[in-house]
Design an enzyme around this catalytic site. Sequence first.
Site, PDB file in Angstrom:
ATOM      1  CG  ASN A 106      -3.520 -15.928  23.451  1.00 39.22           C
ATOM      2  OD1 ASN A 106      -4.388 -15.062  23.419  1.00 39.22           O
ATOM      3  ND2 ASN A 106      -2.228 -15.645  23.454  1.00 39.22           N
ATOM      4  NE  ARG A 152      -2.279 -13.427  27.053  1.00 42.68           N
ATOM      5  CZ  ARG A 152      -2.085 -12.439  26.174  1.00 42.68           C
ATOM      6  NH1 ARG A 152      -2.509 -12.552  24.933  1.00 42.68           N
ATOM      7  NH2 ARG A 152      -1.448 -11.348  26.539  1.00 42.68           N
ATOM      8  CG  HIS A 157       3.252  -8.561  28.782  1.00 37.57           C
ATOM      9  ND1 HIS A 157       4.019  -7.454  28.453  1.00 37.57           N
ATOM     10  CD2 HIS A 157       2.710  -8.996  27.621  1.00 37.57           C
ATOM     11  CE1 HIS A 157       3.942  -7.240  27.146  1.00 37.57           C
ATOM     12  NE2 HIS A 157       3.150  -8.163  26.620  1.00 37.57           N
ATOM     13  NE  ARG A 172       0.556  -2.182  22.103  1.00 41.41           N
ATOM     14  CZ  ARG A 172       0.660  -3.339  22.759  1.00 41.41           C
ATOM     15  NH1 ARG A 172       1.456  -3.449  23.809  1.00 41.41           N
ATOM     16  NH2 ARG A 172      -0.045  -4.373  22.374  1.00 41.41           N
ATOM     17  CD  GLU A 220       2.883 -14.749  27.881  1.00 43.60           C
ATOM     18  OE1 GLU A 220       1.928 -13.994  28.078  1.00 43.60           O
ATOM     19  OE2 GLU A 220       3.667 -14.628  26.932  1.00 43.60           O
TER      20      GLU A 220
END
Length: 388
Positions: free
Chosen positions: A13, A82, A171, A232, A375
Amino acid sequence: MNAQANGPVLVINAGSSSLKYQLLVPGTGEVWAKGIVERIGETPEQGEAVADHGAAIQVMRRQIADAGIVLEDAGIVAVGHRVVHGGPDFSDPVLIDDAVVAAIEDLVPLAPLHNPGAIAGIRAARTRFADVPHVAVFDTAFFATLPTAARTYAIPRELAERHRIRRYGFHGTSHRYVSRAAADFLGRDVGSLNQIVLHLGNGASISAIRGGVAVDTSMGLTPLEGLVMGTRSGDVDPGLHLFFHYQLGMSVEQIDTTLNKLSGMKGLCGENDFRQIEARMDAGDEHAALAFDVYIHRLKHYVGSYLAVLGSVDVISFTAGVGENTVPVRAAALAGLEGLGIAVDAERNAVRSKEARVISTDDSPTTVLVVPTNEELDIARQAAALIA
Ligand code: ADP
Protein backbone atom coordinates in the site's frame (compact mmCIF):
# COMPACT_ATOMS: atom_id res chain seq x y z
CA MET A 1 -6.25 -24.92 -5.32
CA ASN A 2 -2.80 -25.90 -6.59
CA ALA A 3 0.23 -26.00 -4.30
CA GLN A 4 1.60 -22.75 -5.60
CA ALA A 5 -1.58 -20.89 -4.69
CA ASN A 6 -0.98 -21.66 -1.03
CA GLY A 7 2.11 -19.44 -0.94
CA PRO A 8 2.19 -15.96 0.55
CA VAL A 9 1.14 -12.74 -1.14
CA LEU A 10 3.09 -9.53 -0.63
CA VAL A 11 0.58 -6.70 -0.20
CA ILE A 12 1.86 -3.20 -0.85
CA ASN A 13 0.00 0.00 0.00
CA ALA A 14 2.16 2.81 -1.33
CA GLY A 15 1.40 6.48 -0.75
CA SER A 16 3.43 9.47 -1.86
CA SER A 17 5.68 9.37 1.22
CA SER A 18 5.06 5.98 2.82
CA LEU A 19 4.92 2.32 1.89
CA LYS A 20 2.98 -0.13 4.04
CA TYR A 21 3.44 -3.82 3.45
CA GLN A 22 2.31 -7.21 4.65
CA LEU A 23 3.50 -10.65 3.67
CA LEU A 24 0.61 -12.99 4.37
CA VAL A 25 -0.98 -16.27 3.37
CA PRO A 26 -4.39 -15.64 1.77
CA GLY A 27 -5.81 -19.06 2.65
CA THR A 28 -5.14 -18.90 6.37
CA GLY A 29 -4.66 -15.19 6.97
CA GLU A 30 -1.33 -15.96 8.63
CA VAL A 31 0.90 -12.84 8.59
CA TRP A 32 4.60 -13.59 8.09
CA ALA A 33 5.81 -10.00 8.20
CA LYS A 34 4.41 -6.50 8.13
CA GLY A 35 5.65 -2.98 8.48
CA ILE A 36 5.87 0.51 7.11
CA VAL A 37 8.59 2.54 5.44
CA GLU A 38 8.03 6.23 6.04
CA ARG A 39 9.34 9.63 4.95
CA ILE A 40 10.06 8.54 1.39
CA GLY A 41 11.68 11.41 -0.49
CA GLU A 42 12.30 13.45 2.65
CA THR A 43 15.66 14.41 4.10
CA PRO A 44 15.73 12.99 7.61
CA GLU A 45 17.37 14.86 10.50
CA GLN A 46 18.87 11.58 11.59
CA GLY A 47 19.01 8.09 10.19
CA GLU A 48 19.05 6.94 6.62
CA ALA A 49 17.28 8.77 3.82
CA VAL A 50 14.78 6.82 1.71
CA ALA A 51 15.23 8.60 -1.60
CA ASP A 52 12.35 7.09 -3.55
CA HIS A 53 10.00 4.11 -3.75
CA GLY A 54 12.80 1.91 -5.13
CA ALA A 55 14.79 2.61 -1.97
CA ALA A 56 11.67 1.98 0.10
CA ILE A 57 11.34 -1.49 -1.45
CA GLN A 58 14.96 -2.16 -0.43
CA VAL A 59 14.25 -1.05 3.14
CA MET A 60 11.18 -3.30 3.16
CA ARG A 61 13.30 -6.28 1.97
CA ARG A 62 15.79 -5.61 4.72
CA GLN A 63 13.10 -5.30 7.40
CA ILE A 64 11.57 -8.59 6.27
CA ALA A 65 15.03 -10.19 6.17
CA ASP A 66 15.52 -9.03 9.78
CA ALA A 67 12.39 -11.04 10.57
CA GLY A 68 14.16 -14.08 9.08
CA ILE A 69 12.52 -14.15 5.64
CA VAL A 70 14.35 -13.66 2.36
CA LEU A 71 11.65 -12.36 0.05
CA GLU A 72 13.13 -13.90 -3.10
CA ASP A 73 13.04 -17.34 -1.47
CA ALA A 74 9.67 -17.00 0.23
CA GLY A 75 7.66 -18.48 -2.64
CA ILE A 76 5.58 -15.34 -3.14
CA VAL A 77 2.70 -16.15 -5.53
CA ALA A 78 1.69 -12.56 -6.22
CA VAL A 79 2.26 -8.95 -5.22
CA GLY A 80 -1.04 -7.20 -4.49
CA HIS A 81 -1.07 -3.42 -4.80
CA ARG A 82 -3.68 -1.22 -3.21
CA VAL A 83 -4.65 1.50 -5.66
CA VAL A 84 -7.01 4.19 -4.41
CA HIS A 85 -8.69 5.26 -7.65
CA GLY A 86 -9.77 2.87 -10.37
CA GLY A 87 -11.91 5.40 -12.22
CA PRO A 88 -14.89 4.29 -14.28
CA ASP A 89 -13.23 1.27 -15.87
CA PHE A 90 -11.56 -0.81 -13.15
CA SER A 91 -14.36 -2.64 -11.37
CA ASP A 92 -12.29 -5.73 -10.52
CA PRO A 93 -8.72 -6.58 -9.58
CA VAL A 94 -6.45 -6.64 -12.61
CA LEU A 95 -3.14 -8.20 -13.54
CA ILE A 96 -0.68 -5.35 -13.93
CA ASP A 97 1.12 -4.82 -17.22
CA ASP A 98 2.45 -1.64 -18.83
CA ALA A 99 -0.98 -0.78 -20.21
CA VAL A 100 -2.54 -1.04 -16.74
CA VAL A 101 0.15 1.23 -15.28
CA ALA A 102 -0.59 3.74 -18.04
CA ALA A 103 -4.32 3.49 -17.31
CA ILE A 104 -3.75 4.15 -13.59
CA GLU A 105 -1.59 7.09 -14.58
CA ASP A 106 -4.43 8.38 -16.73
CA LEU A 107 -6.54 8.50 -13.55
CA VAL A 108 -4.15 10.81 -11.69
CA PRO A 109 -6.38 13.86 -12.32
CA LEU A 110 -9.12 12.07 -10.36
CA ALA A 111 -6.81 11.18 -7.46
CA PRO A 112 -3.84 13.55 -7.57
CA LEU A 113 -2.95 12.89 -3.92
CA HIS A 114 -3.18 9.11 -4.07
CA ASN A 115 -2.53 7.48 -7.43
CA PRO A 116 1.01 8.84 -8.02
CA GLY A 117 2.27 7.08 -4.88
CA ALA A 118 0.64 3.82 -5.93
CA ILE A 119 2.20 4.08 -9.39
CA ALA A 120 5.65 4.68 -7.90
CA GLY A 121 5.16 1.66 -5.64
CA ILE A 122 4.04 -0.53 -8.54
CA ARG A 123 6.98 0.53 -10.72
CA ALA A 124 9.53 -0.13 -7.98
CA ALA A 125 8.02 -3.46 -6.98
CA ARG A 126 7.73 -4.68 -10.57
CA THR A 127 11.40 -3.89 -11.12
CA ARG A 128 12.44 -5.68 -7.94
CA PHE A 129 10.09 -8.69 -8.23
CA ALA A 130 9.93 -9.09 -11.98
CA ASP A 131 9.10 -12.80 -12.01
CA VAL A 132 5.98 -12.59 -9.85
CA PRO A 133 2.54 -11.50 -11.08
CA HIS A 134 1.49 -8.09 -9.78
CA VAL A 135 -2.19 -7.38 -9.18
CA ALA A 136 -3.86 -4.01 -8.64
CA VAL A 137 -6.82 -3.94 -6.25
CA PHE A 138 -8.80 -0.71 -6.37
CA ASP A 139 -10.43 1.06 -3.43
CA THR A 140 -13.23 2.20 -5.72
CA ALA A 141 -13.98 -1.20 -7.31
CA PHE A 142 -16.59 -2.43 -4.84
CA PHE A 143 -18.67 0.65 -5.62
CA ALA A 144 -18.67 0.14 -9.38
CA THR A 145 -22.15 -1.31 -8.83
CA LEU A 146 -23.68 1.92 -7.52
CA PRO A 147 -26.94 2.54 -9.39
CA THR A 148 -26.71 5.41 -11.86
CA ALA A 149 -28.99 7.59 -9.74
CA ALA A 150 -26.77 7.11 -6.69
CA ARG A 151 -23.55 7.88 -8.48
CA THR A 152 -24.60 10.87 -10.58
CA TYR A 153 -24.10 14.48 -9.48
CA ALA A 154 -26.76 16.94 -10.60
CA ILE A 155 -24.34 19.02 -12.65
CA PRO A 156 -24.29 19.59 -16.43
CA ARG A 157 -24.29 16.10 -17.90
CA GLU A 158 -21.78 16.72 -20.68
CA LEU A 159 -19.29 18.29 -18.30
CA ALA A 160 -19.57 15.28 -16.01
CA GLU A 161 -19.19 12.79 -18.84
CA ARG A 162 -16.25 14.53 -20.45
CA HIS A 163 -14.28 14.72 -17.21
CA ARG A 164 -15.48 11.46 -15.60
CA ILE A 165 -17.08 13.40 -12.73
CA ARG A 166 -19.30 11.09 -10.69
CA ARG A 167 -19.43 9.45 -7.31
CA TYR A 168 -16.89 6.62 -7.05
CA GLY A 169 -16.72 5.78 -3.35
CA PHE A 170 -13.58 4.68 -1.46
CA HIS A 171 -12.62 2.19 1.27
CA GLY A 172 -14.28 -0.36 -1.02
CA THR A 173 -11.95 -3.18 -0.03
CA SER A 174 -12.92 -2.69 3.61
CA HIS A 175 -16.67 -2.44 2.91
CA ARG A 176 -16.45 -5.58 0.79
CA TYR A 177 -14.40 -7.53 3.32
CA VAL A 178 -16.55 -6.53 6.30
CA SER A 179 -19.86 -7.24 4.58
CA ARG A 180 -18.65 -10.74 3.66
CA ALA A 181 -17.07 -11.33 7.08
CA ALA A 182 -20.33 -10.25 8.74
CA ALA A 183 -22.31 -12.77 6.68
CA ASP A 184 -19.75 -15.52 7.45
CA PHE A 185 -19.83 -14.66 11.15
CA LEU A 186 -23.62 -14.99 11.17
CA GLY A 187 -23.54 -18.16 9.08
CA ARG A 188 -25.62 -16.45 6.40
CA ASP A 189 -25.27 -16.13 2.66
CA VAL A 190 -24.12 -12.58 1.86
CA GLY A 191 -26.60 -12.62 -1.05
CA SER A 192 -29.50 -12.86 1.38
CA LEU A 193 -28.65 -9.83 3.53
CA ASN A 194 -29.27 -6.09 3.44
CA GLN A 195 -26.33 -4.47 5.20
CA ILE A 196 -25.00 -1.12 6.32
CA VAL A 197 -21.25 -0.92 6.96
CA LEU A 198 -19.74 1.97 8.90
CA HIS A 199 -15.99 2.24 8.24
CA LEU A 200 -14.95 4.78 10.87
CA GLY A 201 -11.20 5.39 10.88
CA ASN A 202 -9.35 8.63 10.40
CA GLY A 203 -11.10 8.64 7.05
CA ALA A 204 -14.69 7.49 7.37
CA SER A 205 -17.39 6.22 5.06
CA ILE A 206 -20.65 4.31 5.21
CA SER A 207 -22.20 2.02 2.63
CA ALA A 208 -25.52 0.39 1.85
CA ILE A 209 -25.15 -3.15 0.50
CA ARG A 210 -27.99 -5.24 -0.90
CA GLY A 211 -27.25 -8.93 -1.28
CA GLY A 212 -23.50 -8.30 -1.30
CA VAL A 213 -23.80 -5.56 -3.93
CA ALA A 214 -23.03 -1.95 -2.99
CA VAL A 215 -25.96 0.36 -3.74
CA ASP A 216 -24.85 3.56 -1.98
CA THR A 217 -21.85 5.03 -0.21
CA SER A 218 -20.96 8.33 1.38
CA MET A 219 -17.66 9.18 -0.34
CA GLY A 220 -17.94 10.60 -3.82
CA LEU A 221 -15.65 11.89 -6.56
CA THR A 222 -13.05 12.25 -3.81
CA PRO A 223 -12.78 10.93 -0.24
CA LEU A 224 -13.88 14.35 1.06
CA GLU A 225 -17.63 13.77 0.73
CA GLY A 226 -19.88 12.31 3.40
CA LEU A 227 -19.20 11.72 7.07
CA VAL A 228 -17.36 14.01 9.45
CA MET A 229 -13.83 12.56 9.60
CA GLY A 230 -10.62 13.05 11.58
CA THR A 231 -9.48 16.08 9.61
CA ARG A 232 -11.99 16.23 6.70
CA SER A 233 -15.23 18.16 6.78
CA GLY A 234 -17.33 15.64 4.90
CA ASP A 235 -20.53 17.16 3.48
CA VAL A 236 -20.77 20.94 3.51
CA ASP A 237 -22.90 23.33 1.50
CA PRO A 238 -21.10 23.45 -1.88
CA GLY A 239 -21.60 27.20 -1.60
CA LEU A 240 -19.10 27.22 1.24
CA HIS A 241 -16.28 27.01 -1.30
CA LEU A 242 -17.56 30.18 -2.94
CA PHE A 243 -17.88 31.91 0.41
CA PHE A 244 -14.30 30.97 1.30
CA HIS A 245 -13.11 32.31 -2.01
CA TYR A 246 -15.24 35.39 -2.65
CA GLN A 247 -15.76 36.59 0.92
CA LEU A 248 -12.55 35.46 2.60
CA GLY A 249 -10.18 35.61 -0.38
CA MET A 250 -8.97 32.08 0.19
CA SER A 251 -7.01 30.43 -2.62
CA VAL A 252 -7.93 27.03 -4.01
CA GLU A 253 -4.95 25.55 -2.12
CA GLN A 254 -6.14 27.12 1.14
CA ILE A 255 -9.66 25.79 0.62
CA ASP A 256 -8.24 22.34 -0.12
CA THR A 257 -6.10 22.36 3.03
CA THR A 258 -8.92 23.76 5.15
CA LEU A 259 -11.48 21.13 4.16
CA ASN A 260 -9.13 18.13 3.94
CA LYS A 261 -6.62 18.72 6.71
CA LEU A 262 -7.95 21.31 9.16
CA SER A 263 -11.62 20.37 9.43
CA GLY A 264 -13.54 17.41 10.81
CA MET A 265 -12.91 16.56 14.45
CA LYS A 266 -9.60 18.40 14.34
CA GLY A 267 -11.25 21.58 13.14
CA LEU A 268 -14.02 21.37 15.69
CA CYS A 269 -11.99 20.56 18.80
CA GLY A 270 -8.32 20.56 17.82
CA GLU A 271 -8.03 16.79 18.14
CA ASN A 272 -8.73 13.88 15.79
CA ASP A 273 -7.84 10.92 17.98
CA PHE A 274 -11.01 9.60 19.56
CA ARG A 275 -9.12 8.32 22.61
CA GLN A 276 -8.21 11.94 23.40
CA ILE A 277 -11.65 13.21 22.45
CA GLU A 278 -13.27 10.73 24.85
CA ALA A 279 -10.92 11.78 27.65
CA ARG A 280 -11.66 15.44 27.03
CA MET A 281 -15.40 14.86 27.01
CA ASP A 282 -15.10 13.02 30.30
CA ALA A 283 -13.27 16.08 31.65
CA GLY A 284 -16.16 18.32 30.57
CA ASP A 285 -14.58 19.90 27.49
CA GLU A 286 -17.41 21.56 25.54
CA HIS A 287 -15.59 21.74 22.19
CA ALA A 288 -14.93 18.01 22.30
CA ALA A 289 -18.57 17.42 23.21
CA LEU A 290 -19.81 19.54 20.30
CA ALA A 291 -17.43 17.79 17.88
CA PHE A 292 -18.76 14.42 19.05
CA ASP A 293 -22.36 15.57 18.62
CA VAL A 294 -21.71 16.85 15.09
CA TYR A 295 -19.97 13.59 14.20
CA ILE A 296 -22.89 11.54 15.51
CA HIS A 297 -25.52 13.77 13.91
CA ARG A 298 -23.97 13.17 10.49
CA LEU A 299 -23.66 9.42 11.10
CA LYS A 300 -27.32 9.16 12.05
CA HIS A 301 -28.30 11.16 9.03
CA TYR A 302 -26.61 8.58 6.80
CA VAL A 303 -27.84 5.53 8.71
CA GLY A 304 -31.38 6.85 8.31
CA SER A 305 -30.95 7.55 4.65
CA TYR A 306 -29.48 4.10 3.96
CA LEU A 307 -32.36 2.50 5.83
CA ALA A 308 -34.59 4.27 3.34
CA VAL A 309 -32.38 3.24 0.40
CA LEU A 310 -32.50 -0.42 1.47
CA GLY A 311 -36.06 -0.54 2.75
CA SER A 312 -35.01 -2.88 5.55
CA VAL A 313 -31.66 -3.76 7.04
CA ASP A 314 -30.56 -7.10 8.48
CA VAL A 315 -27.05 -6.22 9.65
CA ILE A 316 -25.22 -3.04 10.63
CA SER A 317 -21.44 -3.42 11.13
CA PHE A 318 -18.93 -1.05 12.69
CA THR A 319 -15.31 -1.28 11.60
CA ALA A 320 -11.89 0.50 11.48
CA GLY A 321 -10.09 2.32 14.31
CA VAL A 322 -13.03 4.28 15.69
CA GLY A 323 -15.72 1.77 14.76
CA GLU A 324 -13.83 -1.09 16.41
CA ASN A 325 -12.72 0.76 19.53
CA THR A 326 -14.82 3.78 20.43
CA VAL A 327 -17.73 2.51 22.52
CA PRO A 328 -19.63 5.84 22.86
CA VAL A 329 -19.60 6.41 19.09
CA ARG A 330 -21.31 3.07 18.47
CA ALA A 331 -23.81 3.68 21.26
CA ALA A 332 -24.70 7.21 20.16
CA ALA A 333 -24.80 6.49 16.42
CA LEU A 334 -27.67 4.03 16.84
CA ALA A 335 -29.31 5.45 19.98
CA GLY A 336 -33.07 5.93 19.83
CA LEU A 337 -33.58 3.74 16.75
CA GLU A 338 -35.48 0.98 18.57
CA GLY A 339 -38.62 2.06 16.71
CA LEU A 340 -36.80 1.23 13.48
CA GLY A 341 -35.77 -2.20 14.75
CA ILE A 342 -32.25 -1.35 15.87
CA ALA A 343 -31.35 -1.91 19.53
CA VAL A 344 -27.76 -1.91 20.83
CA ASP A 345 -27.08 -3.71 24.10
CA ALA A 346 -25.02 -1.44 26.37
CA GLU A 347 -23.10 -4.26 28.04
CA ARG A 348 -22.24 -6.05 24.82
CA ASN A 349 -21.21 -2.76 23.26
CA ALA A 350 -18.80 -2.09 26.13
CA VAL A 351 -16.85 -5.32 25.54
CA ARG A 352 -13.34 -4.76 24.18
CA SER A 353 -12.13 -7.42 21.80
CA LYS A 354 -10.24 -7.95 18.55
CA GLU A 355 -12.85 -10.47 17.37
CA ALA A 356 -16.08 -10.02 15.43
CA ARG A 357 -18.98 -9.76 17.87
CA VAL A 358 -22.67 -8.98 18.22
CA ILE A 359 -23.56 -5.81 20.12
CA SER A 360 -27.31 -5.70 19.52
CA THR A 361 -29.89 -7.12 21.91
CA ASP A 362 -31.22 -10.63 21.26
CA ASP A 363 -34.59 -9.27 20.17
CA SER A 364 -33.25 -6.50 17.94
CA PRO A 365 -34.63 -7.21 14.44
CA THR A 366 -31.44 -5.72 12.98
CA THR A 367 -28.23 -7.41 14.13
CA VAL A 368 -25.51 -4.93 15.01
CA LEU A 369 -21.90 -6.15 14.80
CA VAL A 370 -18.36 -5.00 15.36
CA VAL A 371 -16.24 -6.57 12.61
CA PRO A 372 -12.50 -5.83 12.53
CA THR A 373 -11.52 -4.91 9.00
CA ASN A 374 -8.57 -6.50 7.21
CA GLU A 375 -7.92 -4.81 3.89
CA GLU A 376 -4.56 -6.53 3.42
CA LEU A 377 -6.12 -9.96 3.70
CA ASP A 378 -8.83 -9.02 1.22
CA ILE A 379 -6.23 -7.67 -1.23
CA ALA A 380 -4.16 -10.85 -0.82
CA ARG A 381 -7.21 -13.02 -1.43
CA GLN A 382 -8.31 -11.05 -4.47
CA ALA A 383 -4.79 -11.17 -5.91
CA ALA A 384 -4.48 -14.92 -5.27
CA ALA A 385 -7.92 -15.57 -6.75
CA LEU A 386 -7.09 -13.63 -9.89
CA ILE A 387 -3.91 -15.56 -10.64
CA ALA A 388 -5.33 -18.98 -9.68
P1 ADP B 1 -6.89 5.18 9.10
O1 ADP B 1 -8.02 5.82 8.39
O2 ADP B 1 -5.73 6.08 9.33
O3 ADP B 1 -6.54 3.79 8.58
P2 ADP B 1 -7.74 3.76 11.50
O4 ADP B 1 -8.82 2.91 10.97
O5 ADP B 1 -6.48 3.12 11.91
O6 ADP B 1 -7.47 4.98 10.55
O7 ADP B 1 -8.35 4.57 12.73
C1 ADP B 1 -7.53 5.43 13.48
C2 ADP B 1 -8.37 6.17 14.50
O8 ADP B 1 -9.06 5.25 15.34
C3 ADP B 1 -7.55 7.01 15.46
O9 ADP B 1 -7.32 8.29 14.93
C4 ADP B 1 -8.45 7.09 16.66
O10 ADP B 1 -9.30 8.21 16.52
C5 ADP B 1 -9.32 5.87 16.61
N1 ADP B 1 -9.14 4.96 17.74
C6 ADP B 1 -9.92 4.92 18.83
N2 ADP B 1 -9.52 3.99 19.69
C7 ADP B 1 -8.46 3.40 19.15
C8 ADP B 1 -7.59 2.34 19.59
N3 ADP B 1 -7.77 1.71 20.74
N4 ADP B 1 -6.59 1.99 18.76
C9 ADP B 1 -6.41 2.61 17.56
N5 ADP B 1 -7.21 3.61 17.12
C10 ADP B 1 -8.21 4.01 17.90
